[in-house]
Design a protein around this motif. Structure first.
Motif, PDB file in Angstrom:
ATOM      1  N   GLU A  17       1.057  -1.125   0.283  1.00  0.00           N
ATOM      2  CA  GLU A  17      -0.102   0.007  -0.357  1.00  0.00           C
ATOM      3  C   GLU A  17       0.744   1.072  -0.406  1.00  0.00           C
ATOM      4  N   THR A  18       1.634   1.251   0.416  1.00  0.00           N
ATOM      5  CA  THR A  18       2.843   2.508   0.690  1.00  0.00           C
ATOM      6  C   THR A  18       2.986   2.695  -0.597  1.00  0.00           C
ATOM      7  N   ALA A  19       3.786   1.324  -1.379  1.00  0.00           N
ATOM      8  CA  ALA A  19       4.423   1.695  -1.947  1.00  0.00           C
ATOM      9  C   ALA A  19       3.368   2.088  -3.618  1.00  0.00           C
ATOM     10  N   LYS A  20       1.923   1.879  -3.251  1.00  0.00           N
ATOM     11  CA  LYS A  20       1.543   2.454  -4.067  1.00  0.00           C
ATOM     12  C   LYS A  20       0.871   3.692  -4.331  1.00  0.00           C
ATOM     13  N   LEU A  21       1.412   4.184  -2.847  1.00  0.00           N
ATOM     14  CA  LEU A  21       1.172   5.528  -2.443  1.00  0.00           C
ATOM     15  C   LEU A  21       2.553   6.075  -3.498  1.00  0.00           C
ATOM     16  N   PHE A  22       3.376   5.953  -3.154  1.00  0.00           N
ATOM     17  CA  PHE A  22       4.999   6.175  -3.277  1.00  0.00           C
ATOM     18  C   PHE A  22       4.312   6.214  -5.237  1.00  0.00           C
ATOM     19  N   ALA A  23       4.255   5.323  -5.841  1.00  0.00           N
ATOM     20  CA  ALA A  23       3.293   5.208  -7.123  1.00  0.00           C
ATOM     21  C   ALA A  23       2.689   6.316  -7.321  1.00  0.00           C
ATOM     22  N   ASP A  24       1.863   6.639  -6.992  1.00  0.00           N
ATOM     23  CA  ASP A  24       0.829   7.346  -7.070  1.00  0.00           C
ATOM     24  C   ASP A  24       1.532   8.956  -7.040  1.00  0.00           C
ATOM     25  N   ALA A  25       1.810   9.132  -6.202  1.00  0.00           N
ATOM     26  CA  ALA A  25       2.711  10.498  -5.852  1.00  0.00           C
ATOM     27  C   ALA A  25       3.942  10.570  -7.559  1.00  0.00           C
ATOM     28  N   GLY A  26       3.931   9.456  -8.707  1.00  0.00           N
ATOM     29  CA  GLY A  26       5.167   9.955  -9.495  1.00  0.00           C
ATOM     30  C   GLY A  26       6.590   8.877  -8.879  1.00  0.00           C
ATOM     31  N   LEU A  27       6.360   8.409  -7.620  1.00  0.00           N
ATOM     32  CA  LEU A  27       8.319   8.193  -7.427  1.00  0.00           C
ATOM     33  C   LEU A  27       8.705   6.874  -9.026  1.00  0.00           C
ATOM     34  N   ILE A  28       8.982   6.490  -9.107  1.00  0.00           N
ATOM     35  CA  ILE A  28       9.966   4.720  -9.453  1.00  0.00           C
ATOM     36  C   ILE A  28       9.861   4.163  -7.233  1.00  0.00           C
ATOM     37  N   VAL A  29       9.303   3.473  -7.466  1.00  0.00           N
ATOM     38  CA  VAL A  29       9.404   2.349  -6.201  1.00  0.00           C
ATOM     39  C   VAL A  29      10.689   1.309  -6.384  1.00  0.00           C
ATOM     40  N   VAL A  30      11.539   1.322  -5.227  1.00  0.00           N
ATOM     41  CA  VAL A  30      11.877  -0.120  -5.517  1.00  0.00           C
ATOM     42  C   VAL A  30      11.901  -1.047  -4.369  1.00  0.00           C
ATOM     43  N   THR A  31      10.724  -2.016  -3.985  1.00  0.00           N
ATOM     44  CA  THR A  31      10.572  -3.282  -2.742  1.00  0.00           C
ATOM     45  C   THR A  31      11.394  -4.242  -2.278  1.00  0.00           C
ATOM     46  N   SER A  32      12.465  -3.549  -1.619  1.00  0.00           N
ATOM     47  CA  SER A  32      13.092  -5.340  -1.466  1.00  0.00           C
ATOM     48  C   SER A  32      12.690  -5.890  -0.023  1.00  0.00           C
ATOM     49  N   PHE A  33      11.864  -6.855  -0.318  1.00  0.00           N
ATOM     50  CA  PHE A  33      11.115  -7.316   0.975  1.00  0.00           C
ATOM     51  C   PHE A  33      11.265  -9.183   0.290  1.00  0.00           C
ATOM     52  N   ILE A  34      11.627  -9.959   0.815  1.00  0.00           N
ATOM     53  CA  ILE A  34      11.140 -11.413   0.670  1.00  0.00           C
ATOM     54  C   ILE A  34      10.321 -11.622   0.327  1.00  0.00           C
ATOM     55  N   SER A  35       9.349 -11.095   0.859  1.00  0.00           N
ATOM     56  CA  SER A  35       7.576 -11.722  -0.048  1.00  0.00           C
ATOM     57  C   SER A  35       7.508 -12.892  -0.372  1.00  0.00           C
ATOM     58  N   PRO A  36       7.320 -14.235   0.747  1.00  0.00           N
ATOM     59  CA  PRO A  36       7.669 -15.424   0.001  1.00  0.00           C
ATOM     60  C   PRO A  36       6.347 -16.356  -0.627  1.00  0.00           C
ATOM     61  N   TYR A  37       5.583 -15.284  -0.173  1.00  0.00           N
ATOM     62  CA  TYR A  37       3.873 -15.472  -1.135  1.00  0.00           C
ATOM     63  C   TYR A  37       3.200 -15.223  -2.336  1.00  0.00           C
ATOM     64  N   ARG A  38       2.858 -15.607  -3.136  1.00  0.00           N
ATOM     65  CA  ARG A  38       2.561 -16.084  -4.436  1.00  0.00           C
ATOM     66  C   ARG A  38       1.275 -14.830  -4.063  1.00  0.00           C
ATOM     67  N   GLY A  39       0.513 -14.829  -3.016  1.00  0.00           N
ATOM     68  CA  GLY A  39      -0.630 -14.382  -2.744  1.00  0.00           C
ATOM     69  C   GLY A  39      -0.949 -13.061  -2.632  1.00  0.00           C
ATOM     70  N   GLU A  40       0.567 -12.788  -1.536  1.00  0.00           N
ATOM     71  CA  GLU A  40       1.221 -11.363  -1.582  1.00  0.00           C
ATOM     72  C   GLU A  40       1.463 -10.707  -2.271  1.00  0.00           C
ATOM     73  N   ARG A  41       2.288 -10.993  -3.054  1.00  0.00           N
ATOM     74  CA  ARG A  41       3.143 -10.319  -4.258  1.00  0.00           C
ATOM     75  C   ARG A  41       1.768 -10.043  -5.705  1.00  0.00           C
ATOM     76  N   ASP A  42       0.834 -10.757  -5.748  1.00  0.00           N
ATOM     77  CA  ASP A  42      -0.623 -11.034  -6.277  1.00  0.00           C
ATOM     78  C   ASP A  42      -1.388  -9.536  -5.682  1.00  0.00           C
ATOM     79  N   PHE A  43      -1.099  -9.290  -4.885  1.00  0.00           N
ATOM     80  CA  PHE A  43      -1.982  -8.440  -3.993  1.00  0.00           C
ATOM     81  C   PHE A  43      -1.147  -6.757  -4.789  1.00  0.00           C
ATOM     82  N   ALA A  44       0.115  -7.060  -3.852  1.00  0.00           N
ATOM     83  CA  ALA A  44       0.385  -5.795  -4.540  1.00  0.00           C
ATOM     84  C   ALA A  44       0.834  -5.382  -6.139  1.00  0.00           C
TER      85      ALA A  44
END
Lengths: 215, 215
Positions: A94-121
């Motif tokens: 959700e935070t990445a989405k806010l940054f993207a909405d503000a026009g920025l390029i966000v690079v997230t660096s998290f294991i994020s091991p589950y497909r479901g959570e990445r699909d949500f993003a």
């Protein structure tokens, strides 16, 4: 305060919302999120910071969201239970989405091991017309374990650390990531170049920025 | 992926952290947060969006954080109990800090009725060397209640809405805000001008941006 008295007290002034086009024109880029995923010690953080630096060098405004700046602030209240790890990633998305909405390029660096959570993003970005790319930092477990800069794998193997992704907690590799980066075969510099090339093809960069000489 | 095979598998590449100066040079501004506070219907949102639009018109990158984009995403899990309202503002403060760290000018539009939570927001910004200004949207309760565009005051007065700030929940006015904006006496345009003037004095704007003609 300015020394003038005026105006109705119940003025209704329509929200003068800045348009996405205005943001893109100002920043010469499309807002969006480059979502890195991979095992612990796979090279996500190295890739993220190298990518951010290269984007700046080219005149683009980027920002890395990672455990360091998120777990010590926004997500300070979260531990490492399954529910808390899920909430950690939900908030990052959700935070990445806010940054993207503000026009920025966000690079997230998290294991994020589950497909479901990445699909949500991915979904919340695409639903808002924002760029999103899932990049798999695909480093074999043996190599991650060999690197093990913080000794986490050793502790997980010996049973002193429970629920460690790759050892006794699952990592679900992406099924159709936009890019796969094999850090065992390519240098960080090559990987960053490949990501930048991909981003250019995807239309993240709107024209030649005027600050290309920045370092 | 580039067709070259190379390199050590256990490369340690130092985090190539982009410096604050690089961000400031690229964006021609200092990252920071303009924290608006005031009663419901005091004019925070009108002020926030008008300020954002004027900043863009001048070539600066800004972003409004408000209930609309926060309560429907990042803070979707939070209701309106005292603890949840506190957590709502804590997360907004931390998110604003991340935006400011990325070099953006954030304008937050939340009632944020308690001094303690506003002081927290200020402290985490100043501790990281980021700009912060608390701006009191100082509109008398009678006028807010007269505006009442969503009928909340009416519902609170009749007892159908509990815990409404200004009616049966306290609002603690700022003790030493950087700026006080009296919307009953000045037009939105005048208020935005005053805030911009204040920001210029505070050094938020680094030089004449090249996109001043943007609209």
């Amino acid at each position: 305060m300015i020394d003038v008295k005026t105006k109705a007290t119940n003025l209704v002034w329509h929200k003068a919302q800045v348009t996405r086009t205005q943001r893109e024109t100002l920043l010469h880029q499309r807002g969006g999120t480059i979502w890195l995923t991979g095992l612990p010690s796979s090279g996500k953080s190295t890739t993220a910071y190298a990518l951010e630096a290269e984007l700046f060098r080219k005149g683009f405004a980027a920002y890395v969201l990672d455990g360091d700046n998120v777990r010590h602030g926004l997500n300070k209240d979260l531990g490492f239970s399954a529910a808390e790890r899920a909430e950690n990633i939900r908030r990052v998305a959700e935070t990445a989405k806010l940054f993207a909405d503000a026009g920025l390029i966000v690079v997230t660096s998290f294991i994020s091991p589950y497909r479901g959570e990445r699909d949500f993003a991915r979904r919340i970005h695409l639903d808002s017309g924002l760029g999103f790319a899932e990049i798999f930092i695909d480093t074999p477990l043996e190599i991650c374990e060999e690197r093990d800069p913080k000794g986490f794998y050793a502790r997980a193997r010996s049973g002193r650390l429970k629920g460690f992704t790759g050892i006794d907690d699952p990592y679900e590799p992406p099924l159709s990531p936009e890019l796969v980066c094999r850090t065992a075969e390519f240098s960080p510099r090559q990987i960053v170049s490949a990501i930048i090339e991909f981003m250019a093809e995807e239309g993240f960069f709107l024209d030649r920025p005027r600050n290309a000489a920045l370092r």
